[in-house]
Design an enzyme around this catalytic site. Sequence first.
Site, PDB file in Angstrom:
ATOM      1  N   ASP A   1       0.909  -1.276  -0.053  1.00 39.87           N
ATOM      2  CA  ASP A   1      -0.088  -0.033  -0.022  1.00 39.87           C
ATOM      3  C   ASP A   1       0.948   1.127   0.083  1.00 39.87           C
ATOM      4  O   ASP A   1       1.882   1.406   1.031  1.00 39.87           O
ATOM      5  CB  ASP A   1      -0.867   0.022   1.036  1.00 39.87           C
ATOM      6  CG  ASP A   1      -2.090   0.956   0.952  1.00 39.87           C
ATOM      7  OD1 ASP A   1      -1.618   2.240   1.465  1.00 39.87           O
ATOM      8  OD2 ASP A   1      -3.106   0.609   0.368  1.00 39.87           O
TER       9      ASP A   1
ATOM     10  N   GLU B   1      -4.720   2.454  -4.167  1.00 39.55           N
ATOM     11  CA  GLU B   1      -3.019   2.393  -3.992  1.00 39.55           C
ATOM     12  C   GLU B   1      -2.605   1.239  -3.640  1.00 39.55           C
ATOM     13  O   GLU B   1      -1.543   0.949  -3.110  1.00 39.55           O
ATOM     14  CB  GLU B   1      -2.720   3.389  -3.561  1.00 39.55           C
ATOM     15  CG  GLU B   1      -3.071   3.475  -2.013  1.00 39.55           C
ATOM     16  CD  GLU B   1      -4.341   4.066  -1.699  1.00 39.55           C
ATOM     17  OE1 GLU B   1      -4.588   4.573  -0.619  1.00 39.55           O
ATOM     18  OE2 GLU B   1      -5.066   4.493  -2.408  1.00 39.55           O
TER      19      GLU B   1
END
Length: 515
Positions: free
Chosen positions: A377, A420
């Site tokens: 992440d 993301e």
Amino acid sequence: MPYGKFVSYCGHLSLTAKRGFLLLFIFLQMTILAGHLYYQYTYIMREAARILRNTTLLEAERFETSLDAMGYQVRLIGNAFLLNHTVTSENKDRFLDEELKQDWLDGVIVFDERGDFVAQRALFPLENALSASTITQASFRDRAVFKQLRLREENDSLFYWQSQGTDPNIHGFAMYHAVRDAKGKFLGGVVGYFDSRSMVEIFRKLNDKGFYLGSGGAMVVLDRDNCIQLTRVGAGITVGPLHFNPYIKEVMKYSSDSAQTHQYISPIDGTSRIGVFLNLSHYKWVIAVGLAKHEILFGWYMQAFCTAIALIAFIITQWSLLNYVHANSLQRAQLVKDALRDSLTGLANRRYFDEQVRNICRVVSRRRQSLCMLNIDLDYFKKINDNFGHSGGDEVLRRVGQILPGLVRGNDIVARLGGEEFVVVMPFTQPDYAKEVAERIRVSFANQVVDFQGRQISFTASFGLAQMTPDELNSCDDFQAALDRADQALYRAKREGRNRVCVASNNQQLILYPT
């Protein structure tokens, strides 16, 4: 069997095999055409349908492309006035005059967040189209439609527009674009107008260039919601009536997305036609192209004496159609393949990821090997979007999609789960080696610099690593549990300061590897 269905049934065959079947089919047709005049009739109708489909599809594509161009112009004008402020009060008239020189834009009004006019320009007197109160106040703030558009979440709308001013015959399309800043605050909007009479002029220019549907042919654009003929060229009335026409609703039942041909009687001039009704702009409008049936069949009598010539033309057409259909089948196969990839990064999407993980779990389980999952992440990605806009964030995601596959092995699965968040599945990999891979990725990310509009974007990521248990590998569908453990490890890495790798053991104990 119709040739179109024949090709569809043989869609799995190679091009050479299809051509062989086509040659056989043509030979059978030659035998039938030698003594069967009725087939000549079906041939003419089929050819007419093909021409209609192609013509309608081309005109529809041209129409949609023009609307896209109009939308681009409207967005450009709105951003120039309200977002970028590149247009000043001194040059706004000259700027709008230049924009109105383009096709498919006859008028434009820019207004602020309250609805007050910032700038306006049109190729027709605005008082002919807008109400007297709107002209006097130079504002949309009291208009119900403005309030409705402002409350909508979408930034762009396309709708039918009819004059509220002194000339009731002015009507056409209106393109609305809401201008918002990077945080989504409403700054105002812009409305672009297109007069249907301008569309008639465009179609007339096509006629001057040789576009001709015959004396009984016609091409029209219909408004679905209001049952109004927006514009018409060809036989019958040049510009359709502005009032509601219930007969138009009857023929719009033929409209579709697949360019099918229909035989119908025109509600405008009563002519029997064969035509195509194609949906436009997300079912807002319908474009209809029709040919008079009596004109189509007039040549049928001559076809009885020109069988040989007609057959040659038919063979050429079918051969071209075969290659066209085959190329389309290859394109559809490519589209199916693309559907398994994330359009922004080029990595596998969640659907393809789930499928591949199940398959690799079976292989790893049979060989009694280890499989590790690495959850990734990006850190502070919201700040990147806030500072550089979503376009800057997209550039960062593209960079990740470019470098991440090169940092792992060829048989590892790399996917974007959303936003993301990324994941790497490493089959036949022990946790110690997987941790080394994760650290290599972390260092590579931290050393990346993305150039965006003259600015540089740096980014880091946090990593959570987990190993699948033998029971999870045996069930194949329990990989989500390992992914959840990797996710927990990822959250631990976030809490401990980000830009680090955290490993979760199968008994839920987390082992942190700080930078």
